[in-house]
Design an enzyme around this catalytic site. Sequence first.
Site, PDB file in Angstrom:
ATOM      1  N   LYS A  66      11.115  26.155  55.491  1.00  0.00           N
ATOM      2  CA  LYS A  66       9.986  26.541  54.697  1.00  0.00           C
ATOM      3  C   LYS A  66       9.223  24.560  54.250  1.00  0.00           C
ATOM      4  O   LYS A  66       8.654  24.366  54.892  1.00  0.00           O
ATOM      5  CB  LYS A  66      10.216  26.995  53.629  1.00  0.00           C
ATOM      6  CG  LYS A  66       9.026  27.406  52.336  1.00  0.00           C
ATOM      7  CD  LYS A  66       8.944  27.975  51.325  1.00  0.00           C
ATOM      8  CE  LYS A  66       8.070  27.573  49.810  1.00  0.00           C
ATOM      9  NZ  LYS A  66       8.232  29.077  49.379  1.00  0.00           N
ATOM     10  N   GLU A 100      21.184  20.939  56.618  1.00  0.00           N
ATOM     11  CA  GLU A 100      22.186  21.305  57.841  1.00  0.00           C
ATOM     12  C   GLU A 100      20.745  22.091  59.079  1.00  0.00           C
ATOM     13  O   GLU A 100      21.186  21.989  60.443  1.00  0.00           O
ATOM     14  CB  GLU A 100      21.924  22.922  56.942  1.00  0.00           C
ATOM     15  CG  GLU A 100      22.642  22.519  56.412  1.00  0.00           C
ATOM     16  CD  GLU A 100      22.292  22.652  54.868  1.00  0.00           C
ATOM     17  OE1 GLU A 100      21.360  22.066  54.824  1.00  0.00           O
ATOM     18  OE2 GLU A 100      23.037  22.646  54.015  1.00  0.00           O
ATOM     19  N   GLY A 105      11.787  31.202  49.347  1.00  0.00           N
ATOM     20  CA  GLY A 105      12.921  31.662  50.818  1.00  0.00           C
ATOM     21  C   GLY A 105      13.641  32.732  50.646  1.00  0.00           C
ATOM     22  O   GLY A 105      13.463  33.323  51.609  1.00  0.00           O
ATOM     23  N   ARG A 106      14.432  33.463  49.268  1.00  0.00           N
ATOM     24  CA  ARG A 106      14.168  34.565  49.474  1.00  0.00           C
ATOM     25  C   ARG A 106      13.709  35.764  49.418  1.00  0.00           C
ATOM     26  O   ARG A 106      13.813  36.759  49.882  1.00  0.00           O
ATOM     27  CB  ARG A 106      15.782  34.424  48.901  1.00  0.00           C
ATOM     28  CG  ARG A 106      15.434  34.317  47.422  1.00  0.00           C
ATOM     29  CD  ARG A 106      16.101  34.468  46.326  1.00  0.00           C
ATOM     30  NE  ARG A 106      16.114  33.569  44.422  1.00  0.00           N
ATOM     31  CZ  ARG A 106      15.569  32.596  44.362  1.00  0.00           C
ATOM     32  NH1 ARG A 106      15.555  31.305  45.735  1.00  0.00           N
ATOM     33  NH2 ARG A 106      14.895  32.424  43.103  1.00  0.00           N
ATOM     34  N   GLU A 149      20.921  33.859  43.691  1.00  0.00           N
ATOM     35  CA  GLU A 149      19.443  32.638  43.872  1.00  0.00           C
ATOM     36  C   GLU A 149      18.434  33.130  42.355  1.00  0.00           C
ATOM     37  O   GLU A 149      18.057  32.147  41.881  1.00  0.00           O
ATOM     38  CB  GLU A 149      19.385  32.546  44.770  1.00  0.00           C
ATOM     39  CG  GLU A 149      18.676  30.903  44.813  1.00  0.00           C
ATOM     40  CD  GLU A 149      18.418  30.496  46.876  1.00  0.00           C
ATOM     41  OE1 GLU A 149      17.601  30.694  47.435  1.00  0.00           O
ATOM     42  OE2 GLU A 149      19.779  29.850  46.888  1.00  0.00           O
ATOM     43  N   HIS A 158      39.193  50.811  53.240  1.00  0.00           N
ATOM     44  CA  HIS A 158      40.579  50.148  53.242  1.00  0.00           C
ATOM     45  C   HIS A 158      41.119  48.859  52.915  1.00  0.00           C
ATOM     46  O   HIS A 158      41.797  48.485  53.474  1.00  0.00           O
ATOM     47  CB  HIS A 158      40.641  50.604  54.681  1.00  0.00           C
ATOM     48  CG  HIS A 158      41.251  52.218  54.974  1.00  0.00           C
ATOM     49  ND1 HIS A 158      42.256  52.769  55.082  1.00  0.00           N
ATOM     50  CD2 HIS A 158      39.736  53.147  55.519  1.00  0.00           C
ATOM     51  CE1 HIS A 158      41.446  54.397  55.113  1.00  0.00           C
ATOM     52  NE2 HIS A 158      39.906  54.336  55.267  1.00  0.00           N
ATOM     53  N   LYS A 200      23.160  19.010  46.388  1.00  0.00           N
ATOM     54  CA  LYS A 200      22.167  18.558  47.993  1.00  0.00           C
ATOM     55  C   LYS A 200      22.746  17.296  47.486  1.00  0.00           C
ATOM     56  O   LYS A 200      22.676  16.564  48.857  1.00  0.00           O
ATOM     57  CB  LYS A 200      21.356  18.866  47.877  1.00  0.00           C
ATOM     58  CG  LYS A 200      21.107  20.303  48.259  1.00  0.00           C
ATOM     59  CD  LYS A 200      19.778  21.191  48.549  1.00  0.00           C
ATOM     60  CE  LYS A 200      19.544  22.037  48.579  1.00  0.00           C
ATOM     61  NZ  LYS A 200      18.034  22.722  48.565  1.00  0.00           N
TER      62      LYS A 200
HETATM   63  O1  F6P Z   1      18.726  25.629  48.953  1.00  0.00           O
HETATM   64  C1  F6P Z   1      18.380  26.705  48.567  1.00  0.00           C
HETATM   65  C2  F6P Z   1      16.683  26.679  49.714  1.00  0.00           C
HETATM   66  O2  F6P Z   1      15.963  26.051  48.959  1.00  0.00           O
HETATM   67  C3  F6P Z   1      16.843  28.345  49.506  1.00  0.00           C
HETATM   68  O3  F6P Z   1      16.076  28.889  48.236  1.00  0.00           O
HETATM   69  C4  F6P Z   1      16.199  28.888  51.335  1.00  0.00           C
HETATM   70  O4  F6P Z   1      15.971  29.919  50.962  1.00  0.00           O
HETATM   71  C5  F6P Z   1      16.893  27.775  51.440  1.00  0.00           C
HETATM   72  O5  F6P Z   1      17.585  26.670  51.341  1.00  0.00           O
HETATM   73  C6  F6P Z   1      16.485  27.257  52.591  1.00  0.00           C
HETATM   74  O6  F6P Z   1      15.749  26.198  53.230  1.00  0.00           O
HETATM   75  P1  F6P Z   1      13.728  26.429  53.632  1.00  0.00           P
HETATM   76  O7  F6P Z   1      13.643  27.364  54.673  1.00  0.00           O
HETATM   77  O8  F6P Z   1      13.126  25.024  53.259  1.00  0.00           O
HETATM   78  O9  F6P Z   1      14.650  25.089  54.697  1.00  0.00           O
END
Ligand code: F6P
Length: 531
Positions: free
Chosen positions: A211, A217, A270-271, A356, A387, A496
């Site tokens: 987003k 990452e 995002g979630r 979150e 188990h 971060k």
């Molecule tokens: O760092 C948390 C977060 O912002 C989440 O809320 C989100 O789903 C994830 O990182 C990934 O964010 P993006 O879609 O902006 O890469």
Amino acid sequence: MAGQNDKPPEQTAAWRRLAGHRRQADGLRLRDEFARDPGRAQRFSLGLERVFVDFSKNLITDETLSLLLDLADQRGLGKKIGELFSGHEVNPTERRPALHTLLRAPDGIHDTHGLSYVARQARQERDRMFGFVRKLRAGEVEGATGRPISRVVNIGIGGSDLGPRLLVEALSEFHREGIDIDFVANIDPFDIERALARSDPETTLFIAASKSFTTSETLINARRARDWLRDNGCKDPGRHFLAVSGNAAAVEDFGIDQERFFRIEDWTGGRYSIWSCIGMSAAISIGEDHFRQFLAGAHALDSHFASAGFSANIPVVLGLISIWHNNFFDIGAHAVIPYDQRLERLPAYLGQLVMESNGKSVGADGGKVGVQTSQVLWGGAGSPAQHAVFQFLHQGTRASSIDFLLPLDSNHDGKQHELLVANCLAQGEALMQGSTDAGEPYRRFDGNRPSTTILYDRLDPYTLGMLLALYEHKTFVEAAIWGINPFDQWGVELGKTLAGRIAAELAGDEAPGSHDSSTEQLMGRYRSGRA
Ligand code: F6P
């Protein structure tokens, strides 16, 4: 989610009455309640279409529910639900609404709230996504050498990974043969290298799903994929990329064409983004019709949440029971145990959704929250979990509330499925009932451990949409009661920032800064390569 004039929840009359009621509930024994009240299971169950929820094995009585419903009224839950659906600024710290429900609404449904423009835009983007999905599934999307794309690697993290990954796994029976779908989330190079090793540079499409398009990452993994394409002779890596993002400028900088850019709006958290073009990889896997059914299932749950009276409203009732266990019994953990192998990843998905969203200590009015907020959400697929971790659930000193999820029908061997059913039902009964038979103390089960059982006819896209929307709204209900904002996530920022600083120091780009002695020791050990 809390108006400026909201009192803290613990200062409402209903909360105080619940506290008094809790003292009386010390003697509540669920097995006695069941024994003396044959109507308990039926009275404490609700159904909607293909989903049936039995919440009778929770630590509640009629009076508990009625006090909880008073609490919902006193916290203005009805008004807050109205604000969610009508595009109010329910996320004040980021100054925006949360309109994921609009993404799954059929045409025309939101026009009454003055949202027709945003609704139209979101639908246009969704249609563009389906257009691309149709072409790819028909073999009409070609890589740089003219060979059709047959492998899709979604590169994203958090909400840009967990949702599509869950869908692809959960709905694998609907997967289109001949197209391989893979996911890369981790900054750990093993993840992207594993995916690249399985990829053919001529037939692989990478979806850069972010987003913000600033998530390190995802960007680092996407750059590695682009370099790998070039290293493998690809003359036009842009033909092997697609972006789903809200950041058009960053996507362009990365070198992805407008035509391959699918927008998500800032009001899609995002979630909460699986309903948007972030679902692209899942839509490729299951196809347009099934993805539309997934959206329709969620919409059915939305309509129920927006219109059903609170006592018959499934997310409201489940959210309130969760408040009861968490805030009044101090049950700090909630396990989600699907007796459905396909939903093995559901706890991970719900972990982000719940923790979150509601892992907050500050209310929407800026004041410190005076009560516990999110439970720890954990879990795993039953029967393997039986188990491994169920000892803790049955006899541990700490309680965890539980949701069991169980499909009535399976496409496989009916007899074996029946054993799965038996195991699921036995666990709920044992946890509630306990056993006083055995003499030795270590064989004793106290019981009285709360659980909810969610039955569904079968796991299909529509039902999965219903289930995920159910959990979203349950999470919203809890936030509304606590007066917190479930739609921001400022708590992830500090880590971060520090990671960026430490990375620069480790790379020698910045002079060593001052850290605590533990962090310095660990950095030193990394530099010298000694564990
Ligand atoms: O760092 C948390 C977060 O912002 C989440 O809320 C989100 O789903 C994830 O990182 C990934 O964010 P993006 O879609 O902006 O890469």
